[in-house]
Structure formats: C-alpha cells, structure tokens
Design an enzyme around this catalytic site. Sequence first.
Site, short mmCIF file in Angstrom:
data_model
loop_
_atom_site.label_atom_id
_atom_site.label_comp_id
_atom_site.label_asym_id
_atom_site.label_seq_id
_atom_site.Cartn_x
_atom_site.Cartn_y
_atom_site.Cartn_z
N ASP A 1 0.76 -1.40 -0.06
CA ASP A 1 0.06 0.12 0.16
C ASP A 1 0.88 1.06 0.04
O ASP A 1 0.53 2.46 -0.76
CB ASP A 1 -0.83 0.02 1.13
CG ASP A 1 -2.06 0.80 0.99
OD1 ASP A 1 -2.77 1.17 -0.03
OD2 ASP A 1 -2.51 1.64 2.17
N ASP B 1 -8.63 -1.32 3.32
CA ASP B 1 -8.35 -0.87 4.70
C ASP B 1 -9.23 -1.57 5.75
O ASP B 1 -8.82 -1.71 6.78
CB ASP B 1 -7.81 0.72 4.79
CG ASP B 1 -7.18 0.97 3.67
OD1 ASP B 1 -6.15 0.59 3.35
OD2 ASP B 1 -7.51 2.04 2.85
#
Length: 396
Positions: free
Chosen positions: A197, A317
């Site tokens: 990420d 997330d």
Amino acid sequence: MDQNHRNTGILHTLGEEIIRIITPVSICMLSVVILVSILDKDSSLSSSVSIIATIAYTETTSDSEWDKFKGALLNSLVFVAVVTVVTFLLVVLFYFNCTKFLKYYMGFSAFLVLGFMGGEIGVFLIQVYSLAIDCFTYVLLLLNFTIVGVLAVFMSKIPIFVTQSYMVVIGVLTAYWFTMLPEWTTWVLLVAMALYDLAAVLLPGGPLRLLVELAISRDEDIPALVYEARPVIDTRNNATVQRRVWRDRPVNVEAQPGTQTGTQTVGSSQNVEEGRVHELSVPLIERLRERGVEPESLGLEGIGLASTGAIKLGLGDFIFYSVLVGRAAMYDFMTVYACYLAIIAGLGITLVLLAVYQKALPALPVSVMLGVLFYVLTRFFLEDFIVHCSSNLLMF
C-alpha cells in the site's frame, strides 16, 4: 484572538472528520471479532480456505516455525504479486475506457461476497443458534439482501447511509474469511500488504497512483469499493452537492497559461445562473485556503479526499484492519483491545497527516505496523506481566 479562534475551529472540524471515519471502522472490527468469537468455538463450522494467499504453501502443525515463516513469506509474495498485476490490469482497462466492464466486474464481486460468503456465514449462524428457517425463505431473504447491496454500492440515488452500511457489511464478510488463513500467513500477509500500500500510493509508478492520476485527468470516478465518510453540505441552502463538481470551471474565469483547461480546485461549485463560484463547507480544505494555498489532486484513493471534500477510505483498509483484530481475538481479548487502540491511533495519525499534507496517503502502514507491534508486546510481554501480578495478588 482571531488566530486562537481559527485553531479551535481546526481542532473541532478535524475531530469531527476523524470520528466520521473511525466509527464505521470500529463497527467493522467489532463485527469481525464477534463473528470470530461465535464461530471459532466450533471447529466443525470452520470452512477450509484455499485461495491465492495459500497457493504456494499450506501450513501444517508439524512444520517448524522457520518453515512456517518461509512459507508465509512465499504466500505473501505471491498474493502481493497477483494484486499488483490485477491493479495494473485495472489501469489498462480504465485507460481504454472499459469503465462499464469494470463497474459490472465490481458489481459481480460485491454479489459474490454478499451472496456466497454472506450466505455461508449465515448458515453457520443458523447452525450455532439452531434457528428454525426453511431453505426457500433463507434463499429468498439472501437474494433480496444481495441485490439491494449491489444496487446500494453502485447506484448514486441510494441513501448514503444504506451505501455506507453495505460497505461495512462487505468488509466484515471478507475480513472474516481472511481470518481463516493460517496464523503465520495472516501476519506476514498483513505486513506485506502494508508495504505494498505504501509503494502503490506514494511511488510515481505505483499502480494506485497511476490509476488515480488517470481518473483525475479525465475527471471520472474510479469504479471501486470505497467508503465515503460523508457528503459535503453547501452552507447556503444545507443541500447535498453533486459528487463530481471540482473540475467544473466558473463561467467568468479564463484558463491560465500552463494550466489544464476545464479544471477547478476542490471545494468549489459552479453556479451557472449567477456566474460565480460558491465555497463549500469542507473543513480539511478550508484550512489550506486560510493559508493561501490551493489544494490540488485531492481525489486520490487510499485515504484521501473525495471530489466533494469528504474523507474516503478504501474498503481494503477496512478488511485488513478487521483481519488483524480478528486474528487477535483468536488468542484473547487483551490483545484485541491493544490491537484496536493501536489501529485507531494509526488511523488518527494518518488522518492528521492527511489534513497537513492534503494529498492521498496509504492508510495501512501506520495502523498495521502499530497493530502488529502491540500484538507482539501484549501477547509475549504484557500478558505474562499481568498473570504474575494476579498470581501474587498485586494490583496496579
């Protein structure tokens, strides 16, 4: 005096923004912990998971710790590689204007998660609580639940509360299935996805950055599962504004040399009838305007600002936050509390950085690293300390 009032307003609005994004994240994590606590007690209900995350190595109890670590690392590398390739494929499809195909694919993915994953978890719960329901009624209810969910996620006319609720449900269902992965694979995968990420959002050639820059250049929404905290409210009439307003240009402003035609900063809306721009109530953007800085490129994914100024958080997330606390729940609730506080602290730090730098930031690295660190410290140090204190009748 004016400076003190401005700082008070900044803290107030920032706290509101943090609460609006922390609340659904907390609900998602709590739901996964509850599911794990209910369904993990009965091993007969646990479905064997065989996905890309375990395609390279299958963990067994007879393997040594070193072998488990190497196998988990190999599984994580394969999973991250597949995610990277799929994301670049998404960039290519989006580049060639295959937007409808992407929307259909995302809708189909949401249908699979709600219908099949949700359906099997529903069956597990029915078995645990011995609920009296026939298969036809269950299938009918599940079908209605799934169809409404797909429409809520990909139709703009659905109330935002319904859309947000289904986003949380999709995150809960997916996260629960990830908690069925072997322990070593789960922890190494969490760290690997946090690093991915970080690179995908911040590096110039990162796939997520390329995707978002392409969307910004075309002034199009990316068909993806993203949680939007709240819409922007126009303070003139208390009405919700359109989501894509930040690239409409006011009718009485000419394009400046060296700038892209037809662009406008986020946080303003065009009124064609009156020919002027109205400022919208977007706290995180107003702070930059007070310093005389025009925010640019605020529509990035990861964690960032939508074109309305609302905070957006990728559903991935939600999933990996919940996987972390779900895995901690398989040990004891002391580690759950520690991991939850660490994740919320990391998310708060990321949101503060978002307010300061005004650009998209990866939401996984800080929270996941803090969560893993607190899990290790709690499980191997704090628990022994508390047990020794309790056995010696010590209170602190």
